[in-house]
Design a protein around this motif. Structure first.
Motif, PDB file in Angstrom:
ATOM      1  N   GLU A   1      44.156  65.726  39.622  1.00 58.35           N
ATOM      2  CA  GLU A   1      43.955  65.075  41.241  1.00 58.35           C
ATOM      3  C   GLU A   1      42.733  64.130  41.337  1.00 58.35           C
ATOM      4  O   GLU A   1      42.041  63.806  40.285  1.00 58.35           O
ATOM      5  N   PRO A   2      42.912  62.597  42.206  1.00 57.63           N
ATOM      6  CA  PRO A   2      41.284  61.975  41.951  1.00 57.63           C
ATOM      7  C   PRO A   2      40.504  63.289  43.073  1.00 57.63           C
ATOM      8  O   PRO A   2      40.194  63.842  43.559  1.00 57.63           O
ATOM      9  N   VAL A   3      39.439  62.624  42.105  1.00 61.36           N
ATOM     10  CA  VAL A   3      37.495  63.347  42.200  1.00 61.36           C
ATOM     11  C   VAL A   3      38.434  62.329  43.794  1.00 61.36           C
ATOM     12  O   VAL A   3      36.786  62.902  44.614  1.00 61.36           O
ATOM     13  N   ARG A   4      38.250  61.088  44.311  1.00 62.50           N
ATOM     14  CA  ARG A   4      37.663  60.442  45.488  1.00 62.50           C
ATOM     15  C   ARG A   4      38.759  59.406  45.501  1.00 62.50           C
ATOM     16  O   ARG A   4      39.765  59.058  44.538  1.00 62.50           O
ATOM     17  N   ASN A   5      39.113  58.774  46.652  1.00 66.37           N
ATOM     18  CA  ASN A   5      39.806  58.166  47.161  1.00 66.37           C
ATOM     19  C   ASN A   5      39.641  57.208  48.531  1.00 66.37           C
ATOM     20  O   ASN A   5      39.217  58.216  49.171  1.00 66.37           O
ATOM     21  N   ALA A   6      40.251  56.310  48.137  1.00 59.49           N
ATOM     22  CA  ALA A   6      39.533  54.743  49.803  1.00 59.49           C
ATOM     23  C   ALA A   6      40.591  54.590  49.522  1.00 59.49           C
ATOM     24  O   ALA A   6      41.195  53.672  49.286  1.00 59.49           O
ATOM     25  N   HIS A   7      39.797  53.542  50.983  1.00 56.50           N
ATOM     26  CA  HIS A   7      41.129  52.378  51.651  1.00 56.50           C
ATOM     27  C   HIS A   7      40.860  51.609  52.368  1.00 56.50           C
ATOM     28  O   HIS A   7      39.638  51.994  53.286  1.00 56.50           O
ATOM     29  N   ALA A   8      41.016  50.150  52.001  1.00 55.98           N
ATOM     30  CA  ALA A   8      39.897  49.324  53.083  1.00 55.98           C
ATOM     31  C   ALA A   8      40.823  47.798  52.641  1.00 55.98           C
ATOM     32  O   ALA A   8      41.946  48.014  52.206  1.00 55.98           O
ATOM     33  N   LEU A   9      40.635  47.140  53.579  1.00 53.12           N
ATOM     34  CA  LEU A   9      41.065  45.457  53.864  1.00 53.12           C
ATOM     35  C   LEU A   9      40.433  44.467  53.211  1.00 53.12           C
ATOM     36  O   LEU A   9      38.923  44.912  53.523  1.00 53.12           O
ATOM     37  N   LEU A  10      40.496  43.800  52.387  1.00 54.95           N
ATOM     38  CA  LEU A  10      40.094  43.394  51.122  1.00 54.95           C
ATOM     39  C   LEU A  10      40.164  41.401  51.401  1.00 54.95           C
ATOM     40  O   LEU A  10      41.424  41.262  51.948  1.00 54.95           O
ATOM     41  N   ARG A  11      39.714  40.752  52.218  1.00 57.41           N
ATOM     42  CA  ARG A  11      39.384  39.538  52.045  1.00 57.41           C
ATOM     43  C   ARG A  11      39.710  38.796  50.637  1.00 57.41           C
ATOM     44  O   ARG A  11      38.381  39.540  50.318  1.00 57.41           O
ATOM     45  N   LEU A  12      40.114  37.979  50.567  1.00 58.26           N
ATOM     46  CA  LEU A  12      40.291  36.974  49.040  1.00 58.26           C
ATOM     47  C   LEU A  12      40.086  36.029  49.309  1.00 58.26           C
ATOM     48  O   LEU A  12      40.686  35.844  50.435  1.00 58.26           O
ATOM     49  N   SER A  13      40.476  34.674  48.683  1.00 58.51           N
ATOM     50  CA  SER A  13      40.652  33.648  48.762  1.00 58.51           C
ATOM     51  C   SER A  13      41.092  33.294  46.831  1.00 58.51           C
ATOM     52  O   SER A  13      40.388  34.295  46.547  1.00 58.51           O
ATOM     53  N   TYR A  14      41.792  31.919  47.139  1.00 58.95           N
ATOM     54  CA  TYR A  14      41.625  31.294  45.799  1.00 58.95           C
ATOM     55  C   TYR A  14      42.537  32.150  45.029  1.00 58.95           C
ATOM     56  O   TYR A  14      42.607  32.543  43.548  1.00 58.95           O
ATOM     57  N   HIS A  15      43.380  33.048  45.492  1.00 59.74           N
ATOM     58  CA  HIS A  15      44.429  34.149  44.633  1.00 59.74           C
ATOM     59  C   HIS A  15      44.606  34.538  44.180  1.00 59.74           C
ATOM     60  O   HIS A  15      44.868  35.323  43.125  1.00 59.74           O
ATOM     61  N   GLN A  16      42.729  35.415  44.632  1.00 55.67           N
ATOM     62  CA  GLN A  16      42.252  36.757  43.371  1.00 55.67           C
ATOM     63  C   GLN A  16      41.060  37.694  44.190  1.00 55.67           C
ATOM     64  O   GLN A  16      40.610  36.587  45.333  1.00 55.67           O
ATOM     65  N   PHE A  17      40.938  38.681  43.657  1.00 56.05           N
ATOM     66  CA  PHE A  17      39.713  39.572  44.317  1.00 56.05           C
ATOM     67  C   PHE A  17      39.312  39.745  42.766  1.00 56.05           C
ATOM     68  O   PHE A  17      40.149  39.857  41.728  1.00 56.05           O
ATOM     69  N   GLU A  18      37.975  40.278  42.843  1.00 54.72           N
ATOM     70  CA  GLU A  18      37.091  40.451  41.727  1.00 54.72           C
ATOM     71  C   GLU A  18      36.464  42.125  41.597  1.00 54.72           C
ATOM     72  O   GLU A  18      36.706  42.139  43.095  1.00 54.72           O
ATOM     73  N   LEU A  19      36.616  42.366  40.528  1.00 51.56           N
ATOM     74  CA  LEU A  19      35.706  43.891  40.592  1.00 51.56           C
ATOM     75  C   LEU A  19      34.466  43.521  39.039  1.00 51.56           C
ATOM     76  O   LEU A  19      35.160  43.636  38.516  1.00 51.56           O
ATOM     77  N   VAL A  20      33.456  43.645  40.003  1.00 55.41           N
ATOM     78  CA  VAL A  20      32.446  43.395  39.238  1.00 55.41           C
ATOM     79  C   VAL A  20      30.765  44.060  39.141  1.00 55.41           C
ATOM     80  O   VAL A  20      30.949  44.512  40.002  1.00 55.41           O
ATOM     81  N   ASP A  21      30.801  44.719  38.119  1.00 56.10           N
ATOM     82  CA  ASP A  21      29.539  45.496  38.074  1.00 56.10           C
ATOM     83  C   ASP A  21      28.089  44.543  38.361  1.00 56.10           C
ATOM     84  O   ASP A  21      27.886  43.438  38.167  1.00 56.10           O
ATOM     85  N   ARG A  22      27.428  45.455  39.194  1.00 54.64           N
ATOM     86  CA  ARG A  22      25.578  45.021  39.801  1.00 54.64           C
ATOM     87  C   ARG A  22      25.507  44.162  38.939  1.00 54.64           C
ATOM     88  O   ARG A  22      25.750  44.366  37.738  1.00 54.64           O
ATOM     89  N   GLY A  23      25.271  43.208  38.767  1.00 53.56           N
ATOM     90  CA  GLY A  23      24.269  42.099  37.939  1.00 53.56           C
ATOM     91  C   GLY A  23      24.867  41.140  37.284  1.00 53.56           C
ATOM     92  O   GLY A  23      24.241  40.895  36.516  1.00 53.56           O
ATOM     93  N   MET A  24      25.876  41.421  37.059  1.00 48.81           N
ATOM     94  CA  MET A  24      27.395  40.572  36.256  1.00 48.81           C
ATOM     95  C   MET A  24      27.765  39.576  37.304  1.00 48.81           C
ATOM     96  O   MET A  24      28.317  38.300  36.493  1.00 48.81           O
ATOM     97  N   ASP A  25      27.936  39.467  38.227  1.00 45.94           N
ATOM     98  CA  ASP A  25      28.298  38.403  38.610  1.00 45.94           C
ATOM     99  C   ASP A  25      27.799  37.351  39.396  1.00 45.94           C
ATOM    100  O   ASP A  25      28.299  35.850  39.603  1.00 45.94           O
ATOM    101  N   GLY A  26      26.797  36.609  38.662  1.00 46.08           N
ATOM    102  CA  GLY A  26      26.079  35.416  37.894  1.00 46.08           C
ATOM    103  C   GLY A  26      25.953  34.774  36.789  1.00 46.08           C
ATOM    104  O   GLY A  26      25.970  34.108  36.449  1.00 46.08           O
TER     105      GLY A  26
END
Length: 192
Positions: free
Chosen positions: A3-28
């Motif tokens: 069983e999941p320890v946590r689950n969640a749901h949201a609407l995510l806004r994307l552009s250019y055919h993609q979304f990211e999973l990015v760690d803090r400090g890695m986005d630049g």
């Protein structure tokens, strides 16, 4: 059953055919968009970041996340494509977000056990519905399942959508010309 320890749901806004999973400090440091995502038609990762490919150009997708302590059994029946990869999260604060967008409200940090390597299983359905269009209401549905685990090769659980097949065919006709699949190259759309 895991069983999941946590689950969640949201609407995510994307552009250019993609979304990211990015760690803090890695986005630049370097863009997390990879040619390797075309090889499986859905997702690829490099240290601290991953990219998930959508068929809509811009708009909203429906995103749910399940965070586990151990690998859950694959659930492929309701999904068109299901691909599993490894993601190294050196800071342990990976969040989902669209390019040039903030993470959606209601989604937790995805790397719930802190810094380390995780498996990310990406599930999708609906990518053949509105290819290259703007979706103000979601037509694509994603589920991310994450759990801490050692790095391992990509696992393809299911591949049935036409959009993913098109991306894989493109990758075969224009293979990577670099030594490793982790080489960072921007993904370009015919509509960019």
């Amino acid at each position: 059953m895991n069983e999941p320890v946590r689950n969640a749901h949201a609407l995510l806004r994307l552009s250019y055919h993609q979304f990211e999973l990015v760690d803090r400090g890695m986005d630049g440091t370097s863009p997390p968009t990879l040619d390797a995502a075309h090889a499986n038609g859905l997702v690829a990762a490099q240290r601290g970041a991953a990219v998930v490919l959508a068929s809509i150009h811009t708009g909203y997708v429906d995103l749910s996340v399940d965070l586990h302590d151990h690998a859950p059994e694959p659930d492929t029946a309701p999904w068109d494509d299901v691909v599993e990869i490894s993601l190294d999260a050196p800071h342990g604060e990976v969040r989902a977000a669209g390019l040039m967008s903030n993470p959606p409200q209601g989604l937790p940090v995805l790397t719930h056990a802190g810094p380390g390597t995780y498996r990310v299983r990406v599930h999708v359905r609906g990518r053949d519905t509105a290819v290259d269009q703007v979706a103000t209401d979601p037509v694509e549905f994603y589920r991310l399942s994450l759990w801490p685990a050692p790095a391992a090769p990509t696992v393809i659980h299911k591949q049935t959508d036409h959009y993913g097949a098109t991306l894989r065919a493109r990758a075969l006709s224009h293979p990577l010309t670099h030594d490793t699949p982790e080489t960072v190259l921007p993904i370009r759309s015919d509509h960019d």
